[in-house]
Design a protein around this motif. Structure first.
Motif, PDB file in Angstrom:
ATOM      1  N   ILE A  15       0.845  -1.180   0.000  1.00 34.57           N
ATOM      2  CA  ILE A  15       0.000   0.000   0.000  1.00 34.57           C
ATOM      3  C   ILE A  15       0.895   1.249   0.000  1.00 34.57           C
ATOM      4  N   THR A  16       0.485   2.262  -0.718  1.00 29.68           N
ATOM      5  CA  THR A  16       1.267   3.494  -0.802  1.00 29.68           C
ATOM      6  C   THR A  16       0.949   4.389   0.386  1.00 29.68           C
ATOM      7  N   LEU A  17       1.772   5.423   0.568  1.00 29.04           N
ATOM      8  CA  LEU A  17       1.512   6.400   1.623  1.00 29.04           C
ATOM      9  C   LEU A  17       0.130   7.015   1.433  1.00 29.04           C
ATOM     10  N   LEU A  80      -1.064  13.435   7.841  1.00 30.38           N
ATOM     11  CA  LEU A  80      -0.643  12.041   7.656  1.00 30.38           C
ATOM     12  C   LEU A  80       0.280  11.911   6.456  1.00 30.38           C
ATOM     13  N   LEU A  81      -0.048  12.620   5.381  1.00 29.58           N
ATOM     14  CA  LEU A  81       0.767  12.557   4.169  1.00 29.58           C
ATOM     15  C   LEU A  81       2.178  13.081   4.398  1.00 29.58           C
ATOM     16  N   THR A  82       2.301  14.057   5.295  1.00 26.32           N
ATOM     17  CA  THR A  82       3.622  14.642   5.547  1.00 26.32           C
ATOM     18  C   THR A  82       4.287  14.055   6.786  1.00 26.32           C
ATOM     19  N   GLY A  83       3.621  13.074   7.427  1.00 25.75           N
ATOM     20  CA  GLY A  83       4.199  12.453   8.623  1.00 25.75           C
ATOM     21  C   GLY A  83       4.288  13.411   9.796  1.00 25.75           C
ATOM     22  N   SER A  84       3.387  14.400   9.834  1.00 26.01           N
ATOM     23  CA  SER A  84       3.470  15.463  10.838  1.00 26.01           C
ATOM     24  C   SER A  84       2.641  15.201  12.080  1.00 26.01           C
ATOM     25  N   ILE A  85       1.708  14.278  12.040  1.00 33.10           N
ATOM     26  CA  ILE A  85       0.799  14.062  13.164  1.00 33.10           C
ATOM     27  C   ILE A  85       1.212  12.806  13.936  1.00 33.10           C
ATOM     28  N   THR A  86       1.180  12.916  15.272  1.00 30.84           N
ATOM     29  CA  THR A  86       1.587  11.789  16.113  1.00 30.84           C
ATOM     30  C   THR A  86       0.447  11.228  16.951  1.00 30.84           C
ATOM     31  N   GLN A  87      -0.590  12.021  17.160  1.00 29.00           N
ATOM     32  CA  GLN A  87      -1.699  11.547  18.000  1.00 29.00           C
ATOM     33  C   GLN A  87      -2.967  12.343  17.710  1.00 29.00           C
ATOM     34  N   LEU A  88      -4.092  11.636  17.755  1.00 30.66           N
ATOM     35  CA  LEU A  88      -5.399  12.271  17.618  1.00 30.66           C
ATOM     36  C   LEU A  88      -6.226  11.868  18.837  1.00 30.66           C
ATOM     37  N   VAL A  89      -6.877  12.846  19.461  1.00 34.99           N
ATOM     38  CA  VAL A  89      -7.647  12.589  20.679  1.00 34.99           C
ATOM     39  C   VAL A  89      -9.061  13.122  20.504  1.00 34.99           C
ATOM     40  N   LEU A  90     -10.046  12.288  20.845  1.00 32.31           N
ATOM     41  CA  LEU A  90     -11.430  12.749  20.918  1.00 32.31           C
ATOM     42  C   LEU A  90     -11.777  12.813  22.406  1.00 32.31           C
ATOM     43  N   VAL A 105      -7.881   8.067  22.703  1.00 35.98           N
ATOM     44  CA  VAL A 105      -6.556   8.428  22.196  1.00 35.98           C
ATOM     45  C   VAL A 105      -6.118   7.461  21.095  1.00 35.98           C
ATOM     46  N   PHE A 106      -5.677   8.036  19.986  1.00 34.60           N
ATOM     47  CA  PHE A 106      -5.182   7.231  18.859  1.00 34.60           C
ATOM     48  C   PHE A 106      -3.755   7.682  18.543  1.00 34.60           C
ATOM     49  N   ASP A 107      -2.784   6.842  18.913  1.00 34.31           N
ATOM     50  CA  ASP A 107      -1.388   7.127  18.598  1.00 34.31           C
ATOM     51  C   ASP A 107      -1.100   6.725  17.160  1.00 34.31           C
ATOM     52  N   ILE A 108      -0.393   7.580  16.455  1.00 35.57           N
ATOM     53  CA  ILE A 108      -0.102   7.355  15.031  1.00 35.57           C
ATOM     54  C   ILE A 108       1.399   7.189  14.859  1.00 35.57           C
ATOM     55  N   ASN A 109       1.806   6.022  14.399  1.00 38.99           N
ATOM     56  CA  ASN A 109       3.226   5.746  14.194  1.00 38.99           C
ATOM     57  C   ASN A 109       3.471   5.329  12.748  1.00 38.99           C
ATOM     58  N   LEU A 110       4.648   5.662  12.252  1.00 42.13           N
ATOM     59  CA  LEU A 110       5.042   5.195  10.924  1.00 42.13           C
ATOM     60  C   LEU A 110       5.686   3.821  11.065  1.00 42.13           C
ATOM     61  N   VAL A 111       5.317   2.910  10.193  1.00 40.70           N
ATOM     62  CA  VAL A 111       5.870   1.552  10.222  1.00 40.70           C
ATOM     63  C   VAL A 111       7.264   1.575   9.595  1.00 40.70           C
ATOM     64  N   GLU A 112       8.223   1.092  10.341  1.00 47.47           N
ATOM     65  CA  GLU A 112       9.594   1.032   9.819  1.00 47.47           C
ATOM     66  C   GLU A 112       9.739  -0.212   8.947  1.00 47.47           C
ATOM     67  N   PRO A 113      10.098  -0.060   7.678  1.00 41.95           N
ATOM     68  CA  PRO A 113      10.292  -1.243   6.839  1.00 41.95           C
ATOM     69  C   PRO A 113      11.481  -2.046   7.350  1.00 41.95           C
ATOM     70  N   SER A 195      -5.257  -2.495  18.058  1.00 36.25           N
ATOM     71  CA  SER A 195      -4.527  -1.638  17.129  1.00 36.25           C
ATOM     72  C   SER A 195      -4.749  -2.155  15.711  1.00 36.25           C
ATOM     73  N   PHE A 196      -4.349  -1.349  14.741  1.00 39.76           N
ATOM     74  CA  PHE A 196      -4.320  -1.846  13.368  1.00 39.76           C
ATOM     75  C   PHE A 196      -3.153  -1.213  12.646  1.00 39.76           C
ATOM     76  N   SER A 197      -2.707  -1.866  11.593  1.00 41.77           N
ATOM     77  CA  SER A 197      -1.561  -1.322  10.858  1.00 41.77           C
ATOM     78  C   SER A 197      -1.706  -1.607   9.372  1.00 41.77           C
ATOM     79  N   THR A 198      -1.125  -0.706   8.599  1.00 43.17           N
ATOM     80  CA  THR A 198      -0.963  -0.901   7.163  1.00 43.17           C
ATOM     81  C   THR A 198       0.534  -1.121   6.934  1.00 43.17           C
ATOM     82  N   ASP A 199       0.968  -1.100   5.702  1.00 40.44           N
ATOM     83  CA  ASP A 199       2.404  -1.184   5.437  1.00 40.44           C
ATOM     84  C   ASP A 199       3.107   0.130   5.759  1.00 40.44           C
ATOM     85  N   VAL A 200       2.323   1.178   6.070  1.00 38.88           N
ATOM     86  CA  VAL A 200       2.894   2.508   6.282  1.00 38.88           C
ATOM     87  C   VAL A 200       2.632   3.041   7.693  1.00 38.88           C
TER      88      VAL A 200
END
Length: 213
Positions: A15-17, A80-90, A105-113, A195-200
């Motif tokens: 999957i692409t970014l 998300l496209l620029t990798g600038s966000i680390t967490q979203l909270v409602l 709380v939703f933590d957002i991490n980039l998957v390291e290949p 949690s869930f993850s994509t390739d990115v």
């Protein structure tokens, strides 16, 4: 002799970014709607059922709320496209005294290949069906939280907080620095969600709630 035909299985594309960003942004939309419905922030009559991720989910019919969420998620998509966000909270807060009651709380991490080694094959791409199954499980878990979260018996409102890197491009006319709406540690209980993850991206979820016991 007739030429032999070799059969080649199609290679699953990673999957692409952009594709991952679309999946994550869409997840946030349905997660927010599910939370707002389940926690009674908006009347049940404001929601309609739609089919998504192989199950029925609820989305708002309130035009003002729909536009508000769409505006926020459009910006989240850019971060998300620029990798600038680390967490979203409602955050769900008391309408009367602004006391924070819950923080989703939703933590957002980039998957390291994985590091490539000589002669190694690239890791297989994660099937979208697996990603959707993980998202489906998180949404089901959000629904199930009503069995242990304290009953909210007062009018509430909500706020969405975004935590970004210092390098993030933040529209000053739309986003402002604000109170984190934290719940005092002595009155807070936390439950880690799936949690869930994509390739990115990898999304880790949890809920903190006010507990007066």
């Amino acid at each position: 002799m007739a030429p032999t035909k070799q059969k080649h299985a199609p290679t699953r594309q990673a999957i692409t970014l952009k594709g991952s960003t679309a999946l994550v942004t869409e997840f946030f939309k349905f997660a927010a709607n599910t939370i707002l419905f389940q926690r009674g922030v908006y009347p049940a009559d404001d929601f309609q059922m739609v089919k998504k991720y192989g199950q029925t989910v609820l989305v708002t019919q309130d035009l003002a709320l729909e536009n508000y969420l769409e505006k926020i998620l459009k910006q989240v998509n850019q971060w998300l496209l620029t990798g600038s966000i680390t967490q979203l909270v409602l955050a769900i807060i008391s309408k009367e005294n602004r006391t924070p009651l819950e923080r989703w709380v939703f933590d957002i991490n980039l998957v390291e290949p994985p590091a490539a080694t000589e002669g190694s094959q690239p890791a297989p791409a994660k099937p979208e069906s697996d990603i959707q199954a993980e998202i489906r499980n998180i949404l089901k878990q959000i629904v199930a939280t009503v069995t242990f979260l304290p009953v909210i018996d007062e009018p509430t409102v909500f706020n969405i907080l975004a935590y970004t890197k210092e390098s993030a491009d933040v529209p000053a006319n739309e986003w402002v620095d604000t109170d984190p709406l934290a719940i005092e540690a002595s009155k807070s209980q936390q439950v880690k969600l799936r949690s869930f993850s994509t390739d990115v991206h990898r999304i880790e979820a949890m809920v903190a709630y006010r507990y007066e016991g």
